[in-house]
Scaffold this motif. Structure first.
Motif: not given
Length: 179
Positions: A41-53
């Motif tokens: 995705g290229g978006d680190w913050a979003l990637a971290d959120d998605l990993a938690q989900e």
């Protein structure tokens, strides 16, 4: 014990309700999952959120993991579906935002035209009449409060407001072609 064997033992323990075993699975695979989602995705913050989900979903669906399947691949699959869902949601949000901005610009332009028309109409009123209209119609003053503030008789304020309102309405109707 091989990494896959360790994962199978941890999955089995987590399925029996041992939260600590699932925590170990998270520790073992979160770096790889986050890296995958960041690259995707290229978006680190979003990637971290998605990993938690992803880990929340994985915990609730541990029973769906097939025996012998790669935990890392399974987690990345869940994460990828989360990523695709976020992309769709982002497109919908951007489309909604663009539509809102377009409508807002249209409405703002219309209100700006009306504001300028009203200001011009107010400018044509006599100073006392304009002051009465400004206080009573725009400033939410009562007629008595406006009379006190302006030092005018109450009847004069009422007539100024009535005549001023009629003039403003006439200007707006003429502008819209209804008059």
């Amino acid at each position: 014990m091989t990494p896959e064997g360790a994962d199978e033992a941890l999955v089995a323990a987590a399925r029996r309700g041992q939260a600590e075993a699932f925590s170990r699975l998270v520790e073992r695979h979160q770096q790889a999952l986050r890296a995958f989602l960041r690259r995707t995705g290229g978006d680190w913050a979003l990637a971290d959120d998605l990993a938690q989900e992803t880990f929340v979903v994985a915990w609730s669906r541990l029973d769906q993991l097939k025996s012998g399947a790669s935990v890392r691949a399974w987690l990345c699959g869940i994460g990828y579906r989360k990523h695709l869902s976020a992309l769709r949601s982002g497109r919908r949000d951007r489309a909604r935002e663009a539509a809102y901005e377009a409508e807002r610009a249209h409405v703002s332009a219309r209100f700006e035209d009306e504001r300028l028309t009203l200001e011009a109409a107010l400018g044509e009123l006599a100073p006392d009449q304009r002051a009465c209209v400004a206080l009573c119609l725009a400033g939410d003053f009562s007629h008595a409060e406006a009379a006190e503030a302006l030092g005018l008789p109450l009847g004069t304020v009422k007539s100024h407001v009535t005549r001023g309102r009629a003039r403003l309405l006439q200007v707006l109707e003429d502008r819209d072609g209804h008059g």
